[in-house]
Design an enzyme around this catalytic site. Structure first.
Site, PDB file in Angstrom:
ATOM      1  CG  HIS A   1      -2.099   0.846   1.004  1.00  0.00           C
ATOM      2  ND1 HIS A   1      -1.831   2.211   1.524  1.00  0.00           N
ATOM      3  CD2 HIS A   1      -3.245   0.662   0.604  1.00  0.00           C
ATOM      4  CE1 HIS A   1      -2.995   2.887   1.183  1.00  0.00           C
ATOM      5  NE2 HIS A   1      -4.064   1.831   0.660  1.00  0.00           N
TER       6      HIS A   1
ATOM      7  CG  ASP B   1      -8.458  -4.388  -2.955  1.00  0.00           C
ATOM      8  OD1 ASP B   1      -9.513  -3.911  -2.556  1.00  0.00           O
ATOM      9  OD2 ASP B   1      -7.567  -3.377  -3.153  1.00  0.00           O
TER      10      ASP B   1
HETATM   11  C1  LIG Z   1      -0.442  -0.631  -3.881  1.00  0.00           C
HETATM   12  C2  LIG Z   1       0.607  -0.526  -4.625  1.00  0.00           C
HETATM   13  C3  LIG Z   1       0.269   0.248  -5.978  1.00  0.00           C
HETATM   14  C4  LIG Z   1       1.539   0.660  -3.589  1.00  0.00           C
HETATM   15  O1  LIG Z   1       2.664   0.922  -4.525  1.00  0.00           O
HETATM   16  P1  LIG Z   1       3.955   1.899  -4.229  1.00  0.00           P
HETATM   17  O2  LIG Z   1       3.722   2.069  -2.542  1.00  0.00           O
HETATM   18  O3  LIG Z   1       3.872   3.049  -5.053  1.00  0.00           O
HETATM   19  O4  LIG Z   1       4.983   0.950  -4.386  1.00  0.00           O
HETATM   20  P2  LIG Z   1       5.715   0.445  -5.755  1.00  0.00           P
HETATM   21  O5  LIG Z   1       4.652  -0.007  -6.798  1.00  0.00           O
HETATM   22  O6  LIG Z   1       6.471   1.706  -6.224  1.00  0.00           O
HETATM   23  O7  LIG Z   1       6.614  -0.500  -5.234  1.00  0.00           O
HETATM   24  C5  LIG Z   1       7.609  -0.372  -4.435  1.00  0.00           C
HETATM   25  C6  LIG Z   1       8.438  -1.754  -4.271  1.00  0.00           C
HETATM   26  O8  LIG Z   1       7.889  -2.472  -3.637  1.00  0.00           O
HETATM   27  C7  LIG Z   1       7.416  -3.884  -4.358  1.00  0.00           C
HETATM   28  N1  LIG Z   1       6.155  -4.138  -4.301  1.00  0.00           N
HETATM   29  C8  LIG Z   1       5.008  -3.367  -3.917  1.00  0.00           C
HETATM   30  N2  LIG Z   1       3.974  -4.192  -3.966  1.00  0.00           N
HETATM   31  C9  LIG Z   1       4.265  -5.502  -3.979  1.00  0.00           C
HETATM   32  C10 LIG Z   1       3.549  -6.560  -3.991  1.00  0.00           C
HETATM   33  N3  LIG Z   1       2.393  -6.483  -3.902  1.00  0.00           N
HETATM   34  N4  LIG Z   1       4.001  -7.719  -4.042  1.00  0.00           N
HETATM   35  C11 LIG Z   1       5.663  -7.635  -4.456  1.00  0.00           C
HETATM   36  N5  LIG Z   1       6.209  -6.659  -4.543  1.00  0.00           N
HETATM   37  C12 LIG Z   1       5.574  -5.199  -4.153  1.00  0.00           C
HETATM   38  C13 LIG Z   1       7.595  -3.432  -5.734  1.00  0.00           C
HETATM   39  O9  LIG Z   1       7.922  -4.356  -6.746  1.00  0.00           O
HETATM   40  C14 LIG Z   1       8.912  -2.408  -5.601  1.00  0.00           C
HETATM   41  O10 LIG Z   1       9.785  -3.110  -5.700  1.00  0.00           O
HETATM   42  P3  LIG Z   1      11.182  -2.305  -6.129  1.00  0.00           P
HETATM   43  O11 LIG Z   1      11.777  -1.194  -5.252  1.00  0.00           O
HETATM   44  O12 LIG Z   1      12.263  -3.376  -6.021  1.00  0.00           O
HETATM   45  O13 LIG Z   1      11.166  -1.980  -7.645  1.00  0.00           O
HETATM   46  C15 LIG Z   1       1.565  -1.701  -4.773  1.00  0.00           C
HETATM   47  O14 LIG Z   1       1.815  -2.154  -3.518  1.00  0.00           O
HETATM   48  C16 LIG Z   1       0.843  -2.822  -5.754  1.00  0.00           C
HETATM   49  O15 LIG Z   1       0.829  -2.835  -6.912  1.00  0.00           O
HETATM   50  N6  LIG Z   1      -0.005  -3.699  -5.022  1.00  0.00           N
HETATM   51  C17 LIG Z   1      -0.545  -4.869  -5.619  1.00  0.00           C
HETATM   52  C18 LIG Z   1      -1.883  -4.298  -6.049  1.00  0.00           C
HETATM   53  C19 LIG Z   1      -2.840  -3.910  -4.786  1.00  0.00           C
HETATM   54  O16 LIG Z   1      -3.209  -5.010  -4.205  1.00  0.00           O
HETATM   55  N7  LIG Z   1      -3.386  -2.855  -5.112  1.00  0.00           N
HETATM   56  C20 LIG Z   1      -4.638  -2.459  -4.074  1.00  0.00           C
HETATM   57  C21 LIG Z   1      -4.036  -1.449  -3.239  1.00  0.00           C
HETATM   58  S1  LIG Z   1      -5.327  -1.144  -1.933  1.00  0.00           S
END
Ligand SMILES: CC(C)(COP(=O)(O)OP(=O)(O)OC[C@H]1O[C@@H](n2cnc3c(N)ncnc32)[C@H](O)[C@@H]1OP(=O)(O)O)[C@@H](O)C(=O)NCCC(=O)NCCS
Length: 379
Positions: free
Chosen positions: A259, A313
């Site tokens: 998140h 979720d």
């Molecule tokens: C929700 C979300 C977009 C938050 O994103 P964020 O804080 O911007 O983090 P990022 O997408 O930039 O990811 C940061 C790092 O954590 C990792 N990471 C983040 N969520 C991850 C997950 N669910 N599984 C594995 N790795 C994850 C990324 O691969 C990234 O790694 P890196 O630094 O080696 O490239 C992200 O966690 C995600 O896509 N989760 C899965 C989708 C989901 O469940 N969405 C519902 C949100 S309520």
């Protein structure tokens, strides 16, 4: 001023009194009241009033709000006809977005800053979304829509319109709490999208339809649908560890984890997990729940150090599936709740409006010659 934050991370887009998150401690408050307390003691309509108008309603305010919501539960036959014309295999979020945008044509709004208009539009949208969502579900199965019943509670009536049966009280109560959990969550993508539209002084139906479009994406509201298909794809508890390890090694995301704000387990995931247990005690367990527990465990072993834990979720899909809701209706259900947050931010935005007009860092060329088409080389 070249400071650039991808995804506007950490950049305040507004000042707000609606909700608050402490991502390090896993706290979420609506108007200063903890989500744990609201999930335990409040219900969706009361929490909606709190979010929209800033205080918990008195007995008479709540009765009036409820009565107004009941009065506006029906949708016009032309909205039903519009839904009937949409492709049956289209995503229900697209149907919801189209129907909400069309609602605005029936209820033109002259002044979005007028309080009575804000109240009535909010009531209409909150009241009518369940009828649209249930209508989309039934019409695509070839069934007629079911008219709402005023004697049923909000979640109870939604399940009734979906199935034509008065639902079990406990199931309806659990769904109602899910709606409380989904009603608002500070400056997320769909709320921001709605606020950008609101800042143009567009009507609330257009504001909500923009937000619905943004909620659809798999990184936002669409995640719960993907989480459930991931659990189904994994298939068994033994398959969890290799599946998760493979994803982590490939730098792929595991849906339902992580998140932007929470760096501990999302408080709403904690409540949803409790709701799952309560539901399973009542109607029998789901084999997917054991898979989910193992995904969470393996995920925590490898991702917790980076602040990646279960989000809202992660458990909601299993719960909705157990209640009998089809996976592509999980996000419309989310929208039915989040419409409250979108409307609360709409009201706040127009009270002190500045049209959103951020800037950009231009990385393109300058002073390029215009080449006539005959002089351009094919690539
Ligand atoms: C929700 C979300 C977009 C938050 O994103 P964020 O804080 O911007 O983090 P990022 O997408 O930039 O990811 C940061 C790092 O954590 C990792 N990471 C983040 N969520 C991850 C997950 N669910 N599984 C594995 N790795 C994850 C990324 O691969 C990234 O790694 P890196 O630094 O080696 O490239 C992200 O966690 C995600 O896509 N989760 C899965 C989708 C989901 O469940 N969405 C519902 C949100 S309520």
């Amino acid at each position: 001023m070249d400071r650039f934050s991808p995804g506007l991370a950490g950049i305040p887009a507004t000042r707000s009194k609606i909700s608050w998150i402490d991502g390090k401690r896993g706290i979420l408050e609506y108007r200063g009241i903890s989500i744990l307390e609201l999930a335990e003691r409040s219900h969706f309509i009361e929490s909606a009033y709190l979010l929209l108008f800033g205080t918990l309603p008195t007995r008479s305010q709540l009765a009036q709000f409820n009565a107004d919501l009941c009065l506006h539960r029906r949708i016009k036959y032309r909205i039903v006809d519009l839904i009937k014309c949409l492709p049956e295999n289209g995503h229900p979020m697209d149907a919801l977005q189209a129907a909400v945008a069309a609602l605005g044509m029936f209820y033109p709004v002259k002044n979005v800053q007028d309080q009575a208009t804000q109240y009535l539009s909010s009531v209409r949208l909150i009241a009518k979304l369940p009828a649209i969502v249930a209508g989309v579900a039934r019409l695509r199965r070839g069934d007629d829509i079911v008219l709402p019943r005023d004697d049923l509670g909000y979640a109870e009536n939604f399940l009734y319109m979906l199935t034509e049966k008065v639902p079990d009280k406990i199931v309806a109560e659990i769904l109602d709490t899910c709606l409380v959990l989904h009603a608002e969550h500070t400056m997320n993508a769909s709320t921001f999208s709605g606020m950008v539209t609101a800042s143009t002084l567009a009507d609330p139906y257009t504001v909500v339809s923009s937000a619905i479009g943004t909620l659809k994406g798999p990184l936002h509201g669409g995640a719960n649908e993907k989480v459930l298909s991931m659990f189904c794809e994994i298939g068994s508890v033994e398959n969890v560890r290799p599946y998760v390890m493979k994803k982590i090694a490939a730098h792929e995301k595991i849906m339902g984890l992580g998140h932007r704000e929470y760096k501990v387990k999302d408080p709403r995931a904690i409540i949803l997990q409790k709701l799952c247990k309560r539901l399973f005690e009542h109607v029998g367990t789901s084999p997917l729940y054991e898979i989910a527990l193992e995904v969470e465990q393996v995920g925590e072993e490898h991702l917790a150090a980076r602040g990646i834990y279960a989000n809202i979720d992660f458990y909601s899909g299993i719960l909705y599936k157990t209640i009998g809701i089809e996976p592509d209706f999980f996000t419309p259900l989310f929208a039915m709740a989040r419409v409250v947050g979108w409307l609360a931010h709409w009201i706040e935005q127009v009270a002190d409006n500045h049209i959103f007009r951020p800037t950009e860092i231009y990385l393109g060329e300058h002073d390029q010659p215009y080449q006539p088409i005959q002089a351009r080389k094919e690539v």
